[in-house]
Motif scaffolding. Structure first.
Motif, mmCIF file in Angstrom:
data_model
loop_
_atom_site.group_PDB
_atom_site.id
_atom_site.type_symbol
_atom_site.label_atom_id
_atom_site.label_comp_id
_atom_site.label_asym_id
_atom_site.label_seq_id
_atom_site.Cartn_x
_atom_site.Cartn_y
_atom_site.Cartn_z
ATOM 1 N N MET A 82 0.832 -1.196 0.000
ATOM 2 C CA MET A 82 0.000 0.000 0.000
ATOM 3 C C MET A 82 0.873 1.254 0.000
ATOM 4 O O MET A 82 2.052 1.217 0.351
ATOM 5 C CB MET A 82 -0.914 0.020 1.221
ATOM 6 C CG MET A 82 -1.949 -1.077 1.236
ATOM 7 S SD MET A 82 -3.213 -0.812 -0.025
ATOM 8 C CE MET A 82 -4.484 -1.956 0.527
ATOM 9 N N GLU A 83 0.264 2.382 -0.368
ATOM 10 C CA GLU A 83 0.946 3.669 -0.354
ATOM 11 C C GLU A 83 0.378 4.518 0.767
ATOM 12 O O GLU A 83 -0.829 4.502 1.017
ATOM 13 C CB GLU A 83 0.756 4.387 -1.693
ATOM 14 C CG GLU A 83 1.539 5.667 -1.807
ATOM 15 C CD GLU A 83 1.351 6.313 -3.170
ATOM 16 O OE1 GLU A 83 0.420 7.121 -3.289
ATOM 17 O OE2 GLU A 83 2.111 6.019 -4.093
ATOM 18 N N THR A 84 1.244 5.249 1.445
ATOM 19 C CA THR A 84 0.795 6.072 2.563
ATOM 20 C C THR A 84 0.176 7.377 2.066
ATOM 21 O O THR A 84 0.718 8.042 1.195
ATOM 22 C CB THR A 84 1.962 6.401 3.510
ATOM 23 O OG1 THR A 84 3.020 7.006 2.758
ATOM 24 C CG2 THR A 84 2.477 5.141 4.174
ATOM 25 N N ILE A 85 -0.968 7.728 2.640
ATOM 26 C CA ILE A 85 -1.633 8.987 2.309
ATOM 27 C C ILE A 85 -1.086 10.104 3.190
ATOM 28 O O ILE A 85 -0.961 11.252 2.750
ATOM 29 C CB ILE A 85 -3.154 8.853 2.505
ATOM 30 C CG1 ILE A 85 -3.714 7.787 1.539
ATOM 31 C CG2 ILE A 85 -3.872 10.182 2.309
ATOM 32 C CD1 ILE A 85 -5.167 7.471 1.760
ATOM 33 N N PHE A 102 -3.968 3.106 -4.469
ATOM 34 C CA PHE A 102 -4.031 3.895 -5.693
ATOM 35 C C PHE A 102 -2.858 4.871 -5.688
ATOM 36 O O PHE A 102 -2.885 5.895 -5.017
ATOM 37 C CB PHE A 102 -5.372 4.632 -5.784
ATOM 38 C CG PHE A 102 -6.533 3.691 -5.665
ATOM 39 C CD1 PHE A 102 -6.883 2.870 -6.717
ATOM 40 C CD2 PHE A 102 -7.250 3.598 -4.483
ATOM 41 C CE1 PHE A 102 -7.936 1.978 -6.600
ATOM 42 C CE2 PHE A 102 -8.316 2.720 -4.362
ATOM 43 C CZ PHE A 102 -8.651 1.904 -5.430
ATOM 44 N N ARG A 103 -1.825 4.571 -6.453
ATOM 45 C CA ARG A 103 -0.552 5.253 -6.325
ATOM 46 C C ARG A 103 -0.447 6.486 -7.228
ATOM 47 O O ARG A 103 0.565 6.705 -7.876
ATOM 48 C CB ARG A 103 0.571 4.274 -6.662
ATOM 49 C CG ARG A 103 0.550 3.008 -5.847
ATOM 50 C CD ARG A 103 1.714 2.119 -6.207
ATOM 51 N NE ARG A 103 1.724 1.757 -7.590
ATOM 52 C CZ ARG A 103 1.046 0.758 -8.102
ATOM 53 N NH1 ARG A 103 0.265 0.032 -7.325
ATOM 54 N NH2 ARG A 103 1.123 0.467 -9.389
ATOM 55 N N LEU A 104 -1.490 7.294 -7.298
ATOM 56 C CA LEU A 104 -1.478 8.438 -8.208
ATOM 57 C C LEU A 104 -1.299 9.763 -7.480
ATOM 58 O O LEU A 104 -1.078 10.784 -8.128
ATOM 59 C CB LEU A 104 -2.786 8.478 -9.022
ATOM 60 C CG LEU A 104 -3.115 7.190 -9.786
ATOM 61 C CD1 LEU A 104 -4.410 7.352 -10.555
ATOM 62 C CD2 LEU A 104 -1.983 6.825 -10.735
ATOM 63 N N LEU A 105 -1.405 9.767 -6.163
ATOM 64 C CA LEU A 105 -1.266 11.011 -5.422
ATOM 65 C C LEU A 105 0.197 11.413 -5.323
ATOM 66 O O LEU A 105 1.081 10.565 -5.212
ATOM 67 C CB LEU A 105 -1.845 10.859 -4.017
ATOM 68 C CG LEU A 105 -3.345 10.619 -3.920
ATOM 69 C CD1 LEU A 105 -3.726 10.398 -2.462
ATOM 70 C CD2 LEU A 105 -4.112 11.796 -4.492
#
Length: 240
Positions: A82-85, A102-105
């Protein structure tokens, strides 16, 4: 001699007995603590926003039952990949809303920049949102060179009408309207079409360097698909 031996044996027996009792006490205390605690997933180090979690970054920590939140993750496999927000502190219980796949941020020190069309000489076919790309600077009277040391993330790719490249069999807007984020993301990843606009996640320093090189028109960008896209947890390859 016999009396001294008996004394020594008595002392050793007393020490062993005390050690055994202490060991049993510690075991019982640990069992009681575990009975009143819950194992949750925590990062072993500080994790900045926008970083992708690897299994080696994660560990378990016991928290009191009274402090447990249902949003805390209890399985490392659910967080790995996962990616951290938002940033995560060392040993901070990971809440499910703080991570996303969702790795677009853009990361914490990045912003999403739309690259002007006049800055671009060419873009590789098939680039989609979430891919990694390598940027090169190409000038008429100077040798071409790589712009940044590392590949950068594509936030989105758009057509001439400034509409995001979509998958005709699984339209992104339809998925968005239905609230299906999984299908919406898959649509963005599987989209294919002529790219006229590309949005990249860049740091301020990267954007200022890129803009300074290209705004006079003497140099243009070559945007190349990077093989790093195929090694982000294996997901990019699976989704292709």
């Amino acid at each position: 001699m016999s009396k001294r031996r008996n004394t020594t044996i008595s002392i050793v027996a007393a020490v062993l007995s005390g050690t055994l009792v202490y060991g049993l006490f510690q075991l019982q205390r640990l069992q009681l603590e575990q009975r009143d605690t819950v194992a949750v997933v925590v990062p072993k180090r500080f994790i900045d926003a926008g970083e992708r979690l690897a299994e080696g970054d994660l560990a378990y920590r016991f928290v009191p039952v009274d402090s447990f939140d249902e949003k805390m993750l209890r399985d490392v496999k659910l967080a790995s990949g996962m990616e951290t927000i938002v940033p995560l502190g060392t040993n901070e219980p990971i809440l499910d809303w703080k991570i996303n796949k969702f790795r677009l941020l853009p990361a914490s020190m990045e912003s999403t920049f739309q690259i002007p069309r006049e800055y671009i000489r060419s873009i590789s076919n098939g680039i989609r949102a979430g891919d990694k790309v390598t940027l090169y600077v190409s000038g008429e009277n100077e040798p071409s060179r790589r712009l940044f040391g590392a590949a950068v993330t594509v936030a989105s790719v758009k057509s001439a009408g400034n509409v995001e490249i979509d998958n005709m069999h699984n339209p992104n807007l339809l998925s968005l309207a239905e609230g299906d984020r999984e299908r919406m993301y898959a649509s963005r990843r599987d989209a294919n079409g002529m790219i006229d606009y590309i949005n990249l996640n860049l740091s301020e320093e990267q954007w200022l360097e890129l803009d300074g090189l290209c705004k006079d028109g003497a140099r243009k960008l070559v945007v190349a698909f990077s093989p790093e896209s195929l090694h982000v947890g294996g997901e990019a390859e699976a989704e292709r």
